[in-house]
Enzyme design. Sequence first.
Site, short mmCIF file in Angstrom:
data_model
loop_
_atom_site.label_atom_id
_atom_site.label_comp_id
_atom_site.label_asym_id
_atom_site.label_seq_id
_atom_site.Cartn_x
_atom_site.Cartn_y
_atom_site.Cartn_z
CG HIS A 119 -2.01 -1.07 1.11
ND1 HIS A 119 -2.55 -1.51 -0.08
CD2 HIS A 119 -2.62 -1.80 2.09
CE1 HIS A 119 -3.45 -2.45 0.16
NE2 HIS A 119 -3.50 -2.65 1.46
CG HIS A 192 -7.67 -1.00 2.71
ND1 HIS A 192 -8.23 -1.81 3.68
CD2 HIS A 192 -6.63 -1.70 2.20
CE1 HIS A 192 -7.54 -2.93 3.76
NE2 HIS A 192 -6.55 -2.90 2.87
CD GLU A 323 -8.25 -3.79 -0.31
OE1 GLU A 323 -7.10 -3.33 -0.54
OE2 GLU A 323 -8.44 -4.83 0.38
#
Length: 358
Positions: A119, A192, A323
């Site tokens: 991420h 998220h 996601e």
Amino acid sequence: MVKKQSSLHVLGVSVLMVLLCCVNYSLCEKIKTYKLTRGSLSVTFTNYGAVMTSLLLPDRHGKQDDVVLGFDTVDGYKNDTTYFGAIVGRVANRIGGAKFKLNGQLYKTDPNEGHNTLHGGTKGFSDVIWSVQNYVPTSHITFTYNSFDGEEGFPGNVTVKVTYMLIGENKLGVKMEAKPLNKPTPINLALHTYWNLHSHNSGDILSHKIQLLAGKITPVDDKLIPTGEITSITGTPYDFLEPREIGSRIHELPGGYDINYVIDGPIGKHLRKTAVVTEEVTGRKMELWTNQPGVQFYTSNMMTRVVGKGKAVYEKYGGLCLETQGFPDSVNHKNFPSQIVNPGESYLHVMLFRFTAH
């Protein structure tokens, strides 16, 4: 003389801060919360991480519940390891070995999950303060961020914009945009949010039913890095082409679901229906469309005793994530859709949620 030096020092610090603010507006931004409301749909955000902090929905009897996991204060998000409700990037999901080659040059990104990047690195977009460009409480909010060259190892300056918008009485749109200014760079943003349609504090999501309109996945190794294959879900616990309970075959997997699905249909400008989630007790239903090629289905397998809103304790399987994204580790797999965006080009990622209760 001492006083004069002190004054000059203070002046120098002030000038430095102004210059830094010009380079990165987020250094001068205050952390605030914002709310969008229309009809029975109410959503709140903070400019820390452009996080969606709550979403209130009515059930079949009109009772309102918050259906996203999160924290009561911004400090909770600052110390968060779950990425609750955040916009993650510059590259969402994982980059194997925390490195990739682009135009013959090797780039090393921040290895914040073992030897891999997750991420965007230790301080990805989920851990920066965004600016608010536009805010209409009954309509939309737009957050912006200026990502600098070398941030977490990624090349080039990039302007990023995320708009959350209410559409009609029961829809939420999310538009993520980015433009590289001076170098080609990978871009893959994702939202998220952890969903629990019963209520954020109601326990696990194993009885939720889900339909995923995706007939293939990108398998991963034991570190959750894609192998490069694209395989059919037929006959496997990953098959949700027809709606069924999340918990019905989860015991057949190590830990739970955490995999990228290849969304059915041609990739293009049009949105493709991606997922349908229903919760029987409340009657709530969430439908999702996107323009992205993949969606990560994650059942919060790694969550353990996270103290959230109202002192609720979130445990394993306490929420589900959908996601939408480019494929994980695309920068290291030429057969995956490219995430490279060049100066003069634009990145666009759209999500559309529709909420109902029956």
